[in-house]
Design a protein around this motif. Structure first.
Motif, PDB file in Angstrom:
ATOM      1  N   GLU A 246       0.819  -1.215   0.000  1.00 40.16           N
ATOM      2  CA  GLU A 246       0.000   0.000   0.000  1.00 40.16           C
ATOM      3  C   GLU A 246       0.846   1.254   0.000  1.00 40.16           C
ATOM      4  N   SER A 248       3.384   1.823  -1.845  1.00 41.62           N
ATOM      5  CA  SER A 248       3.913   2.110  -3.172  1.00 41.62           C
ATOM      6  C   SER A 248       3.071   3.190  -3.837  1.00 41.62           C
ATOM      7  N   THR A 249       3.765   4.144  -4.450  1.00 36.84           N
ATOM      8  CA  THR A 249       3.074   5.232  -5.126  1.00 36.84           C
ATOM      9  C   THR A 249       2.749   4.827  -6.563  1.00 36.84           C
ATOM     10  N   GLN A 250       1.864   5.600  -7.171  1.00 37.67           N
ATOM     11  CA  GLN A 250       1.492   5.323  -8.551  1.00 37.67           C
ATOM     12  C   GLN A 250       2.668   5.543  -9.488  1.00 37.67           C
ATOM     13  N   GLN A 251       3.546   6.498  -9.154  1.00 36.53           N
ATOM     14  CA  GLN A 251       4.712   6.738  -9.997  1.00 36.53           C
ATOM     15  C   GLN A 251       5.649   5.539  -9.970  1.00 36.53           C
ATOM     16  N   ILE A 253       4.786   2.434  -9.535  1.00 38.74           N
ATOM     17  CA  ILE A 253       4.165   1.367 -10.331  1.00 38.74           C
ATOM     18  C   ILE A 253       4.321   1.659 -11.819  1.00 38.74           C
ATOM     19  N   ASN A 254       4.169   2.925 -12.211  1.00 38.41           N
ATOM     20  CA  ASN A 254       4.356   3.282 -13.623  1.00 38.41           C
ATOM     21  C   ASN A 254       5.794   3.036 -14.068  1.00 38.41           C
ATOM     22  N   PRO A 271      -1.264  -2.845 -15.909  1.00 41.54           N
ATOM     23  CA  PRO A 271      -1.508  -2.415 -14.521  1.00 41.54           C
ATOM     24  C   PRO A 271      -2.995  -2.306 -14.252  1.00 41.54           C
ATOM     25  N   SER A 273      -6.173  -0.612 -12.793  1.00 39.69           N
ATOM     26  CA  SER A 273      -6.565   0.758 -12.483  1.00 39.69           C
ATOM     27  C   SER A 273      -7.102   0.840 -11.056  1.00 39.69           C
ATOM     28  N   GLY A 274      -6.505   1.746 -10.265  1.00 41.69           N
ATOM     29  CA  GLY A 274      -6.951   1.947  -8.901  1.00 41.69           C
ATOM     30  C   GLY A 274      -6.452   0.922  -7.910  1.00 41.69           C
ATOM     31  N   LYS A 275      -5.634  -0.044  -8.335  1.00 37.54           N
ATOM     32  CA  LYS A 275      -5.107  -1.065  -7.439  1.00 37.54           C
ATOM     33  C   LYS A 275      -3.593  -1.141  -7.625  1.00 37.54           C
ATOM     34  N   ASN A 276      -2.889  -1.509  -6.575  1.00 34.42           N
ATOM     35  CA  ASN A 276      -1.434  -1.649  -6.623  1.00 34.42           C
ATOM     36  C   ASN A 276      -1.055  -3.052  -7.092  1.00 34.42           C
TER      37      ASN A 276
END
Length: 601
Positions: A246, A248-251, A253-254, A271, A273-276
């Motif tokens: 939790e 982990s940031t969206q950046q 993951i990208n 990926p 959407s909205g989930k890690n």
């Protein structure tokens, strides 16, 4: 009926009496609560917080509506919470996780909704769990994969003939039925192998016949020619879903998706959407190394605690002492100055008196008024000042005698400050510390250059409100940015960006000049050791001597006829930093080699 009337009359007398007693009791409680609050504040000033808390609790019980007691009790409670959180963070920085957990729990018992204590407790428990049970592996879930189940027997092969016949004989020997595709070319081969198991025999035969297989069931396989097109169409790909924490940031993951696509050349990376989580489809031979790399990246970067101390000492001195004798003299001709006075100022004064009707040649009062006006007009002339005359006749001259001043003043100031900061930062993540002020600089202001009826009306009724001017803010003071890189368990390198900015003594077009001193570099520090980041000393001294030339430098006479002014400014800035290893880097060499069940939904 008489009894009922008597009871009603008694109640009419008793109700006001009870109400009056209750009101008196409430007033006594309020007075006692206010007295307890005043006494508690005295204990706070004396540093006895425990007695202050007891008195505030008693005051709140007596008068729950006492806002002062409620506010003071809440402030003391938050003070205790902050102290316990700070102590727990300090113990966590020293790797004393059990004490840190106990401290955070005590803070949460006082304030269950405190976010700092909640986050600190989660961090301490996560580190304790990681230390006890080892690094948590990266969670992933694989799709079901079909595996061939050949017999475990070993066989000898001495085959001469067509390649398709070799494939048929070899696979049947291990109790697996082969389906040979038309893309398999037929050619003559010679195959001699003794005591070979299934994996060895299939590997050698596939290299000789230029084929590969795709499992259809546990006892059936499709054999196709080894061409790029068949690899694309028939090679089985593994489907794996990675679950990130939790935190982990969206950046992040990208960036992970970009790495999987560019480094490993995965064609299917999706990926959620909205989930890690990220789903990948790729050959298992490439998916396993990718899993090990992701596990090293997300199992936890090393973290360090940076203990920063900033010492600042500044001393200023301004001293002005001595006797200020006159050093400038004005020499003039007395007759010339008197004639100027009569020709210029008095004639104008006479004209003003005539025009106002104050002068009458026959009246003595008019002459008196003229003399009074002449005296008043001469107050601003050079003759109104103390003068000394010499000479005689047309050469009679005068010299203005300035006053002598006595100077005796001393202005001295001293400033000492200490900033102690603890910064926790992960590897390769910059930590920024700022200490100073934000100074506003005016960029533009509003001023109407045209006057129209609308502006005139609002100006007349005083309802005009000028727009707020435009400002930009400059960060003045100390700014430190440190990016750590941990090397093992004994050494850390810090990339430092140091900046010291302040207001200059000059301005340019009304805008103050900003002084700036910077340092950029990388230093290496052993863990637990102290390094000096900056030791800057600024010293200025200004001496001023005011007196008569030559005489002011004589030993005794010069001190009595001169003014000595001395201004000194000495400032020293000293910064130290000490890194502690809070969490070591974690590496799981077995990541990706075993199935990890997905988290429960």
């Amino acid at each position: 009926m008489r009894r009922l009337l008597l009871l009603i009359v008694c109640l009419d007398f008793l109700v006001p009496a009870f109400a009056d007693n209750a009101r008196k009791a409430e007033l006594r409680n309020q007075k006692k609560a206010q007295s307890d609050y005043t006494t508690a504040m005295e204990f706070v000033r004396d540093g006895d917080l425990s007695k202050a808390k007891d008195l505030l609790d008693e005051a709140v019980k007596l008068d729950p509506r006492n806002v002062s007691a409620l506010t003071a009790r809440e402030l003391l409670r938050q003070h205790d919470v902050q102290q316990k959180v700070s102590q727990a963070n300090w113990e966590l920085g020293l790797n004393q996780r059990d004490k840190a957990i106990a401290g955070f729990e005590q803070a949460l018992r006082l304030d269950p909704e405190n976010p700092t204590a909640q986050e600190g407790l989660r961090t301490a428990m996560a580190q304790s769990s990681r230390t006890d049970s080892g690094p948590a592996p990266l969670l992933y879930r694989d799709a079901d994969e079909i595996h061939i189940e050949p017999s475990d027997q070993k066989h000898d092969f001495h085959f001469r003939g067509d390649s398709r016949g070799l494939i048929q004989q070899l696979w049947n020997s291990y109790e697996v039925r082969p389906l040979i595709d038309s893309s398999v070319t037929s050619k003559q081969v010679r195959f001699d192998l003794e005591g070979a198991d299934f994996a060895t025999a299939v590997t050698i035969a596939s290299q000789m016949t230029k084929t590969f297989y795709v499992a259809i069931s546990k006892n059936q396989a499709l054999i196709v020619g080894d061409t790029p097109e068949n690899r694309k169409n028939f090679e089985r790909l593994a489907l794996r879903t990675f679950y990130f924490g939790e935190a982990s940031t969206q950046q992040e993951i990208n960036d992970t998706v970009t790495m999987l696509r560019q480094v490993f050349e995965f064609k299917y990376v999706q990926p959620a959407s909205g989930k890690n989580q990220v789903t990948v489809r790729a050959p298992m031979s490439i998916l396993e190394p990718a899993t090990r790399i992701l596990d090293d990246l997300f199992s936890g970067k090393p973290q360090v605690m940076l203990e920063l101390n900033v010492f600042e000492v500044e001393q200023t001195l301004a001293r002005d002492i001595g006797i200020g004798v006159p050093t400038q003299f004005t020499l003039f001709n007395v007759n010339t100055e008197a004639q100027k006075l009569l020709n210029s100022g008095n004639q104008n004064l006479i004209n003003q008196l005539i025009s106002s009707g104050a002068i009458n040649q026959a009246g003595s009062s008019s002459i008196a008024a003229l003399l009074a006006g002449l005296a008043a007009g001469g107050q601003n002339s050079i003759l109104s000042q103390p003068i000394a005359t010499f000479g005689g006749g047309l050469t009679k001259s005068g010299v203005i005698v300035p006053g002598t001043t006595f100077h005796s003043s001393l202005n001295q100031s001293s400033l000492q400050s200490l900033e102690h900061v603890m910064l926790r930062v992960a590897q390769n993540d910059p930590a920024t510390f700022r200490n100073g002020t934000r100074y506003p600089v005016l960029n533009a202001s509003f001023a109407p250059i045209f006057n129209n009826p609308a502006i005139s009306s609002v100006l007349a009724n005083q309802s005009f409100a000028a727009p707020f001017p435009s400002f930009s803010y400059e960060d003045l003071g100390l700014t430190l940015k440190a990016t750590p890189t941990v090397h093992g368990r004994e050494y850390v390198s810090l990339k430092l960006e140091f900046q010291l900015r302040g207001l200059g003594a000059t301005q340019l077009n009304g805008v103050p000049v900003i002084t700036n001193r910077e340092y950029n570099g990388t230093i290496g520090i052993p863990l637990g050791e102290t390094a000096v980041l900056a030791g800057m000393v600024t010293k200025s001294e200004q001496l001023t001597l005011q007196g008569l030339p030559g005489i002011s430098r004589l030993p005794i006479l010069g001190g009595a006829t001169s003014v000595n002014n001395k201004q000194t400014d000495q400032a020293e800035l000293f910064m130290t930093i000490r890194p502690y290893l809070v969490r070591d880097s974690t590496h799981n060499p077995n990541a990706g080699t075993a199935f990890v069940p997905p988290p429960s939904e």
